[in-house]
Design a protein around this motif. Structure first.
Motif, PDB file in Angstrom:
ATOM      1  N   LEU A 100      13.057  -0.407 -35.437  1.00  0.00           N
ATOM      2  CA  LEU A 100      11.899  -1.076 -33.937  1.00  0.00           C
ATOM      3  C   LEU A 100      10.640  -1.471 -34.452  1.00  0.00           C
ATOM      4  O   LEU A 100      10.565  -1.149 -35.652  1.00  0.00           O
ATOM      5  N   VAL A 102       6.569  -3.217 -33.662  1.00  0.00           N
ATOM      6  CA  VAL A 102       5.654  -2.562 -32.533  1.00  0.00           C
ATOM      7  C   VAL A 102       4.732  -3.751 -33.115  1.00  0.00           C
ATOM      8  O   VAL A 102       3.926  -4.135 -33.641  1.00  0.00           O
ATOM      9  N   ASP A 103       4.323  -4.095 -31.504  1.00  0.00           N
ATOM     10  CA  ASP A 103       3.382  -5.031 -31.344  1.00  0.00           C
ATOM     11  C   ASP A 103       1.698  -4.420 -31.056  1.00  0.00           C
ATOM     12  O   ASP A 103       1.528  -3.679 -30.531  1.00  0.00           O
ATOM     13  N   THR A 118       2.963  -2.558 -27.560  1.00  0.00           N
ATOM     14  CA  THR A 118       4.201  -2.933 -27.187  1.00  0.00           C
ATOM     15  C   THR A 118       5.606  -2.990 -28.780  1.00  0.00           C
ATOM     16  O   THR A 118       5.937  -2.660 -29.591  1.00  0.00           O
ATOM     17  N   TYR A 119       6.262  -1.321 -28.000  1.00  0.00           N
ATOM     18  CA  TYR A 119       7.858  -1.380 -28.756  1.00  0.00           C
ATOM     19  C   TYR A 119       8.591  -2.254 -28.780  1.00  0.00           C
ATOM     20  O   TYR A 119       8.888  -2.126 -27.521  1.00  0.00           O
ATOM     21  N   MET A 120       9.444  -2.627 -29.098  1.00  0.00           N
ATOM     22  CA  MET A 120      10.967  -3.536 -28.858  1.00  0.00           C
ATOM     23  C   MET A 120      11.778  -3.169 -30.092  1.00  0.00           C
ATOM     24  O   MET A 120      11.829  -2.950 -31.463  1.00  0.00           O
ATOM     25  N   LYS A 122      16.122  -4.352 -30.580  1.00  0.00           N
ATOM     26  CA  LYS A 122      17.745  -5.306 -30.372  1.00  0.00           C
ATOM     27  C   LYS A 122      18.441  -4.947 -30.511  1.00  0.00           C
ATOM     28  O   LYS A 122      17.869  -5.167 -32.209  1.00  0.00           O
ATOM     29  N   VAL A 128      17.823  -6.410 -25.361  1.00  0.00           N
ATOM     30  CA  VAL A 128      16.309  -6.003 -26.094  1.00  0.00           C
ATOM     31  C   VAL A 128      15.798  -4.931 -25.198  1.00  0.00           C
ATOM     32  O   VAL A 128      16.183  -5.238 -23.966  1.00  0.00           O
ATOM     33  N   VAL A 129      15.115  -4.022 -25.614  1.00  0.00           N
ATOM     34  CA  VAL A 129      14.535  -2.997 -24.587  1.00  0.00           C
ATOM     35  C   VAL A 129      12.855  -3.089 -25.288  1.00  0.00           C
ATOM     36  O   VAL A 129      13.163  -3.439 -26.290  1.00  0.00           O
ATOM     37  N   GLN A 130      11.960  -3.648 -24.757  1.00  0.00           N
ATOM     38  CA  GLN A 130      10.901  -2.961 -24.317  1.00  0.00           C
ATOM     39  C   GLN A 130       9.596  -1.816 -24.003  1.00  0.00           C
ATOM     40  O   GLN A 130      10.468  -0.899 -23.196  1.00  0.00           O
ATOM     41  N   ALA A 131       9.122  -1.043 -24.851  1.00  0.00           N
ATOM     42  CA  ALA A 131       8.428   0.073 -23.829  1.00  0.00           C
ATOM     43  C   ALA A 131       6.700  -0.236 -23.809  1.00  0.00           C
ATOM     44  O   ALA A 131       6.665  -0.237 -25.676  1.00  0.00           O
ATOM     45  N   GLU A 132       5.620  -0.332 -22.929  1.00  0.00           N
ATOM     46  CA  GLU A 132       4.379  -0.173 -23.460  1.00  0.00           C
ATOM     47  C   GLU A 132       3.482   1.515 -23.456  1.00  0.00           C
ATOM     48  O   GLU A 132       4.152   1.972 -23.129  1.00  0.00           O
TER      49      GLU A 132
END
Length: 307
Positions: A100, A102-103, A118-120, A122, A128-132
């Protein structure tokens, strides 16, 4: 004699020749047997059959991205340390250990504001999945606010200045007078929390326009009135705070801060504020689009208090 000796010699030679031949044949036979005993017949290699293996679910193409759970908006104070991954997990249909990331590059924990993160995740197949989410950074209060204490202080004042036979205008006038004449004006206070301003007004009895506004607001709201905060944020170097209060289903301006005109800031209309601005340049300049308009005519009942 000579003939006998000759015959004997010939016979001996024949016997020796036969013996030599027999010995040679025996040697050859022995050699052949030895070679035959040590030599194995050659075998023809056979091909191993190749069997095909049917594809299993694990070997099929993985097209499903991981799932990120537990992402939520965060609220912190300036200077706090933030653990962005606490309570956040990643689950994948195939891989057991998906990282996991985290940007948080846009977050400034030294400055108040709202920032995006942003959480990402892979998986091994490249899905790939992202969550804001957002991080709200606030100014840390210097001390905890005791709202119960604030309410008790306000209720104590209201018990002294209110009576059951009062009209709404009477109650507002009582609040106006108490605030205006029980707080001394000093040009100093923090404008971060109106509740703290009200506490300062009740406990210290001094403050600037923010304290006057906050104290009156507390008394009005504890009495059941609906209010709005109005701010002068342009036209002059400093801000000014006052309230709009709803009385008899209409809104009027309510400002307890001491002014040159003694009691003229009690339940004013927009038109009356405009006249005030002409005498005292931009004193009540505010954004009218953020607030409801007042009636065009003054409230009749207030006239008995403006003498």
């Amino acid at each position: 004699m000579r003939t006998k000796r000759t015959r004997s010699t010939r016979r001996s030679k024949v016997i020796l020749g036969v013996a030599f031949i027999l010995i040679a044949a025996l040697i050859i036979r022995t050699s052949i047997d030895s070679i035959s005993a040590n030599t194995k017949p050659a075998t023809t290699p056979t091909a191993t059959p190749i069997t095909s293996t049917a594809a299993t679910p694990d070997t099929k193409a993985d097209t499903e991205p991981p799932k990120i759970r537990g992402v939520k908006n965060l609220t912190v104070f300036i200077g706090d340390r933030v653990s962005y991954k606490t309570g956040v997990s990643v689950k994948d249909n195939h891989d057991t250990n998906v990282a996991l990331v985290v940007d948080t590059g846009g977050v400034n924990l030294k400055k108040a504001g709202v920032y995006n993160i942003t959480y990402m995740a892979k998986d091994a197949a490249g899905n790939v999945v992202q969550a804001e989410a957002t991080v709200t950074v606030k100014v840390k209060p210097t001390s905890p606010l005791n709202e119960d204490e604030l309410n008790k202080l306000a209720d104590t004042v209201l018990a002294k200045i209110m009576t059951e036979d009062m009209t709404e205008v009477d109650k507002l006038w009582a609040i106006f007078k108490w605030t205006k004449y029980n707080i001394g004006y000093i040009d100093s206070s923090s404008h971060t929390d109106w509740r703290k301003g009200a506490l300062q007004g009740f406990k210290q009895g001094t403050g600037d326009c923010f304290v006057f506004y906050a104290t009156a607001r507390t008394l009005m709201e504890r009495s059941g009135f609906e209010t709005q905060t109005v701010i002068r944020d342009k036209g002059r170097k400093t801000k000014h705070f006052w309230s709009l209060v709803k009385v008899e289903d209409a809104w009027y301006h309510f400002d307890t801060t001491p002014t040159i005109k003694k009691n003229t800031t009690f339940l004013l209309t927009d038109a009356e504020l405009a006249l005030f601005n002409k005498q005292f340049k931009n004193y009540y300049l505010f954004d009218k689009t953020k607030h409801p308009a007042t009636p065009t005519k003054p409230l009749k009942e207030r006239s008995k208090y403006l003498k």
